[in-house]
Design a protein around this motif. Structure first.
Motif, PDB file in Angstrom:
ATOM      1  N   UNK A 143       0.803  -1.221   0.000  1.00 42.61           N
ATOM      2  CA  UNK A 143       0.000   0.000   0.000  1.00 42.61           C
ATOM      3  C   UNK A 143       0.833   1.266   0.000  1.00 42.61           C
ATOM      4  N   UNK A 144       2.150   1.134  -0.096  1.00 43.75           N
ATOM      5  CA  UNK A 144       3.012   2.310  -0.059  1.00 43.75           C
ATOM      6  C   UNK A 144       4.053   2.239  -1.173  1.00 43.75           C
ATOM      7  N   UNK A 145       3.709   2.702  -2.353  1.00 45.05           N
ATOM      8  CA  UNK A 145       4.664   2.673  -3.473  1.00 45.05           C
ATOM      9  C   UNK A 145       5.918   3.471  -3.156  1.00 45.05           C
ATOM     10  N   UNK A 146       7.022   3.054  -3.733  1.00 45.46           N
ATOM     11  CA  UNK A 146       8.285   3.763  -3.565  1.00 45.46           C
ATOM     12  C   UNK A 146       8.340   4.923  -4.542  1.00 45.46           C
ATOM     13  N   UNK A 147       8.692   6.090  -4.037  1.00 48.64           N
ATOM     14  CA  UNK A 147       8.767   7.296  -4.850  1.00 48.64           C
ATOM     15  C   UNK A 147      10.168   7.454  -5.415  1.00 48.64           C
ATOM     16  N   UNK A 148      10.273   7.626  -6.729  1.00 47.06           N
ATOM     17  CA  UNK A 148      11.572   7.671  -7.382  1.00 47.06           C
ATOM     18  C   UNK A 148      12.132   9.078  -7.575  1.00 47.06           C
ATOM     19  N   UNK A 149      11.372  10.088  -7.217  1.00 44.61           N
ATOM     20  CA  UNK A 149      11.839  11.459  -7.336  1.00 44.61           C
ATOM     21  C   UNK A 149      11.960  12.077  -5.943  1.00 44.61           C
ATOM     22  N   UNK A 150      12.980  12.878  -5.749  1.00 42.63           N
ATOM     23  CA  UNK A 150      13.190  13.520  -4.459  1.00 42.63           C
ATOM     24  C   UNK A 150      12.262  14.715  -4.306  1.00 42.63           C
ATOM     25  N   UNK A 158      11.116  14.183 -19.264  1.00 39.36           N
ATOM     26  CA  UNK A 158      11.197  14.560 -17.850  1.00 39.36           C
ATOM     27  C   UNK A 158       9.806  14.834 -17.284  1.00 39.36           C
ATOM     28  N   UNK A 159       9.008  15.552 -18.062  1.00 39.84           N
ATOM     29  CA  UNK A 159       7.679  15.957 -17.604  1.00 39.84           C
ATOM     30  C   UNK A 159       6.761  14.747 -17.423  1.00 39.84           C
ATOM     31  N   UNK A 160       6.781  13.823 -18.397  1.00 34.64           N
ATOM     32  CA  UNK A 160       5.932  12.635 -18.312  1.00 34.64           C
ATOM     33  C   UNK A 160       6.353  11.769 -17.133  1.00 34.64           C
ATOM     34  N   UNK A 161       7.668  11.626 -16.919  1.00 36.01           N
ATOM     35  CA  UNK A 161       8.150  10.835 -15.778  1.00 36.01           C
ATOM     36  C   UNK A 161       7.671  11.443 -14.467  1.00 36.01           C
ATOM     37  N   UNK A 162       7.739  12.748 -14.368  1.00 38.51           N
ATOM     38  CA  UNK A 162       7.256  13.455 -13.174  1.00 38.51           C
ATOM     39  C   UNK A 162       5.769  13.174 -12.944  1.00 38.51           C
ATOM     40  N   UNK A 163       4.967  13.257 -14.005  1.00 42.14           N
ATOM     41  CA  UNK A 163       3.532  13.008 -13.881  1.00 42.14           C
ATOM     42  C   UNK A 163       3.240  11.552 -13.538  1.00 42.14           C
ATOM     43  N   UNK A 164       3.998  10.640 -14.135  1.00 38.12           N
ATOM     44  CA  UNK A 164       3.801   9.219 -13.839  1.00 38.12           C
ATOM     45  C   UNK A 164       4.083   8.925 -12.366  1.00 38.12           C
ATOM     46  N   UNK A 165       5.134   9.540 -11.828  1.00 33.22           N
ATOM     47  CA  UNK A 165       5.446   9.339 -10.416  1.00 33.22           C
ATOM     48  C   UNK A 165       4.325   9.881  -9.530  1.00 33.22           C
ATOM     49  N   UNK A 166       3.825  11.054  -9.860  1.00 29.13           N
ATOM     50  CA  UNK A 166       2.706  11.628  -9.106  1.00 29.13           C
ATOM     51  C   UNK A 166       1.490  10.707  -9.144  1.00 29.13           C
ATOM     52  N   UNK A 190      -2.566   4.651 -15.024  1.00 36.21           N
ATOM     53  CA  UNK A 190      -1.803   5.863 -14.700  1.00 36.21           C
ATOM     54  C   UNK A 190      -0.825   6.266 -15.790  1.00 36.21           C
ATOM     55  N   UNK A 191      -0.324   5.304 -16.562  1.00 38.00           N
ATOM     56  CA  UNK A 191       0.615   5.645 -17.633  1.00 38.00           C
ATOM     57  C   UNK A 191      -0.098   6.381 -18.773  1.00 38.00           C
ATOM     58  N   UNK A 192      -1.224   5.857 -19.216  1.00 35.36           N
ATOM     59  CA  UNK A 192      -1.982   6.516 -20.276  1.00 35.36           C
ATOM     60  C   UNK A 192      -2.543   7.848 -19.781  1.00 35.36           C
ATOM     61  N   UNK A 193      -2.975   7.863 -18.530  1.00 36.07           N
ATOM     62  CA  UNK A 193      -3.497   9.100 -17.948  1.00 36.07           C
ATOM     63  C   UNK A 193      -2.403  10.169 -17.914  1.00 36.07           C
ATOM     64  N   UNK A 194      -1.190   9.757 -17.558  1.00 36.30           N
ATOM     65  CA  UNK A 194      -0.071  10.706 -17.459  1.00 36.30           C
ATOM     66  C   UNK A 194       0.294  11.289 -18.822  1.00 36.30           C
ATOM     67  N   UNK A 195       0.255  10.462 -19.861  1.00 36.23           N
ATOM     68  CA  UNK A 195       0.533  10.961 -21.210  1.00 36.23           C
ATOM     69  C   UNK A 195      -0.519  11.988 -21.626  1.00 36.23           C
ATOM     70  N   UNK A 196      -1.777  11.672 -21.332  1.00 38.67           N
ATOM     71  CA  UNK A 196      -2.855  12.623 -21.644  1.00 38.67           C
ATOM     72  C   UNK A 196      -2.710  13.877 -20.788  1.00 38.67           C
ATOM     73  N   UNK A 197      -2.255  13.709 -19.551  1.00 37.64           N
ATOM     74  CA  UNK A 197      -2.028  14.827 -18.638  1.00 37.64           C
ATOM     75  C   UNK A 197      -0.956  15.763 -19.221  1.00 37.64           C
ATOM     76  N   UNK A 198       0.137  15.168 -19.722  1.00 38.88           N
ATOM     77  CA  UNK A 198       1.183  15.982 -20.364  1.00 38.88           C
ATOM     78  C   UNK A 198       0.605  16.719 -21.567  1.00 38.88           C
ATOM     79  N   UNK A 199      -0.172  16.025 -22.396  1.00 40.40           N
ATOM     80  CA  UNK A 199      -0.758  16.656 -23.583  1.00 40.40           C
ATOM     81  C   UNK A 199      -1.696  17.796 -23.198  1.00 40.40           C
TER      82      UNK A 199
END
Length: 233
Positions: free
Chosen positions: A87-94, A175-183, A142-151
């Motif tokens: 229930x606690x994913x690891x966050x890859x961005x500081x 960089x932007x898509x990776x940030x959104x995917x992590x969120x 979340x991956x498809x959502x993040x791509x649409x979020x970037x768009x």
């Protein structure tokens, strides 16, 4: 390394738990490449689909990462966090990286919202609506959502009709898509996030830059607090 063959109904969960155990106990160390899909299939004596689903569960937690054409590796974050739970994913961005992106967005996107209110054409608003629609359709991925979020945010920048801002936004796509995917992976795709994007869209459609920037700023502030909570748990 011990991997028991699986002969149970909840095959995916059993494979996942055994793989998780190997990572937690250091059998598969941080940076280590996991056995191939074919090797895991033979070891567990199950189908490739079952192995793939178990690996996806680990990937969604951020415990492993797959590099196209190279294989799947244990993330170095797994060692830093020690034991992990489902229930606690690891966050890859500081926190610093998130803060840098927040400042970038306040600098570029807020200004582009102001310009979009002045310069956006009907076609620009339609592109924004299309991206928003894709986000709504893909709320469970979340991956498809993040791509649409970037768009969606790219459409805002394009609506500014400032070629430099557009070039910068497009050049930072990875960089932007990776940030959104992590969120979206770690915090989840919440109702608040969806509603904030709808509110930004309506504000820009109604040529209200103040409401658009206020809404986005509030959403980013909420994310900062949520990320800190994840870090401290």
């Amino acid at each position: 390394m011990t991997l028991e063959s699986v002969q149970k109904h909840n095959i995916v969960d059993v494979i996942y738990e055994q793989m998780k155990k190997n990572i937690q106990e250091g059998v598969w160390e941080p940076g280590c490449k996991l056995p191939s899909e074919a090797e895991l299939t033979a070891t567990f004596q199950v189908s490739r689909v079952s192995v793939r689903s178990a690996v996806q569960k680990l990937r969604d937690l951020g415990v492993v990462i797959t590099h196209q054409g190279k294989g799947t590796y244990v993330t170095r974050d797994a060692a830093r966090y020690g034991a992990f739970n489902d229930n606690q994913p690891i966050l890859h961005l500081s926190l610093e990286e998130f803060d840098h992106m927040r400042v970038f967005r306040q600098t570029v996107e807020f200004r582009c919202m102001e310009l979009a209110v002045q310069n956006a054409t009907d076609e620009d608003i339609q592109e924004l609506e299309k991206a928003l629609s894709r986000m709504l359709v893909n709320k469970d991925d979340y991956k498809k959502y993040s791509l649409a979020d970037y768009d969606f945010h790219l459409a805002i920048v394009k609506a500014s009709h400032n070629s430099i801002f557009i070039h910068v936004m497009e050049s930072l796509k990875g960089i932007y898509v990776h940030y959104l995917e992590e969120l979206n992976r770690v915090l989840g795709i919440t109702l608040e996030s969806v509603e904030a994007h709808i509110k930004v869209y309506m504000a820009l459609k109604n040529r209200d830059a103040s409401l658009a920037t206020e809404t986005l700023n509030s959403a980013m502030t909420h994310n900062v607090h949520a990320i800190k909570d994840v870090r401290h748990n």
